[in-house]
Design a protein around this motif. Sequence first.
Motif, short mmCIF file in Angstrom:
data_model
loop_
_atom_site.label_atom_id
_atom_site.label_comp_id
_atom_site.label_asym_id
_atom_site.label_seq_id
_atom_site.Cartn_x
_atom_site.Cartn_y
_atom_site.Cartn_z
N VAL A 198 8.91 2.66 11.95
CA VAL A 198 7.66 1.95 11.65
C VAL A 198 6.73 2.87 10.86
CG1 VAL A 198 5.58 0.92 12.68
CG2 VAL A 198 7.84 0.40 13.63
N ARG A 199 6.74 4.14 11.17
CA ARG A 199 5.91 5.11 10.45
C ARG A 199 6.29 5.17 8.97
NH1 ARG A 199 5.06 11.39 12.26
NH2 ARG A 199 3.43 11.86 10.74
N GLN A 200 7.60 5.15 8.68
CA GLN A 200 8.04 5.16 7.29
C GLN A 200 7.62 3.88 6.57
OE1 GLN A 200 12.15 6.03 8.48
NE2 GLN A 200 12.17 7.57 6.84
N ILE A 201 7.71 2.75 7.25
CA ILE A 201 7.29 1.48 6.66
C ILE A 201 5.80 1.52 6.34
CG2 ILE A 201 7.00 -1.01 7.08
CD1 ILE A 201 9.92 -0.19 6.56
N ARG A 202 5.00 2.02 7.26
CA ARG A 202 3.55 2.13 7.02
C ARG A 202 3.27 3.00 5.78
NH1 ARG A 202 0.65 -0.10 11.05
NH2 ARG A 202 1.60 -0.24 13.10
N ARG A 203 3.97 4.11 5.67
CA ARG A 203 3.79 5.00 4.52
C ARG A 203 4.15 4.27 3.21
NH1 ARG A 203 7.22 7.31 1.53
NH2 ARG A 203 8.95 7.12 2.97
N ILE A 204 5.24 3.53 3.24
CA ILE A 204 5.69 2.83 2.03
C ILE A 204 4.70 1.75 1.62
CG2 ILE A 204 7.46 1.24 1.15
CD1 ILE A 204 9.49 2.93 2.89
N VAL A 205 4.24 0.93 2.57
CA VAL A 205 3.36 -0.17 2.20
C VAL A 205 1.95 0.31 1.87
CG1 VAL A 205 4.68 -1.91 3.47
CG2 VAL A 205 2.76 -0.77 4.59
N ASN A 206 1.59 1.51 2.28
CA ASN A 206 0.27 2.06 1.98
C ASN A 206 0.23 2.84 0.66
OD1 ASN A 206 -1.04 0.98 4.20
ND2 ASN A 206 -0.42 2.68 5.51
N GLN A 207 1.35 2.98 0.01
CA GLN A 207 1.39 3.73 -1.25
C GLN A 207 0.73 2.94 -2.36
OE1 GLN A 207 5.55 4.60 -1.89
NE2 GLN A 207 5.37 6.57 -0.91
#
Length: 87
Positions: A78-87
């Motif tokens: 989930v942390r990786q997904i958050r990073r990706i969508v916040n880019q």
Amino acid sequence: MVKSVNRELLIHFARRIFTTYPEIAVGIMKIFYEELGGCRISIPTLKDLAIEERDQRIRNRFKGFNHQELADLFGLSVRQIRRIVNQ
């Protein structure tokens, strides 16, 4: 050092183009030099391109609340997904 390494890579690239596509190699190399001659470029690896494509697919499917669903679908945290969508 860097110039000699780049030169060797370019020579290898040109040889491969001429071996693989002999009938159009001169045209390909002419365009390459016309468009990129004198530029410093960085060419991504196929892995980098695949990651960029995956991240774009994640952003396209993101609905604002489906972090866990995307994490499960793409095999990420989930942390990786958050990073990706916040880019």
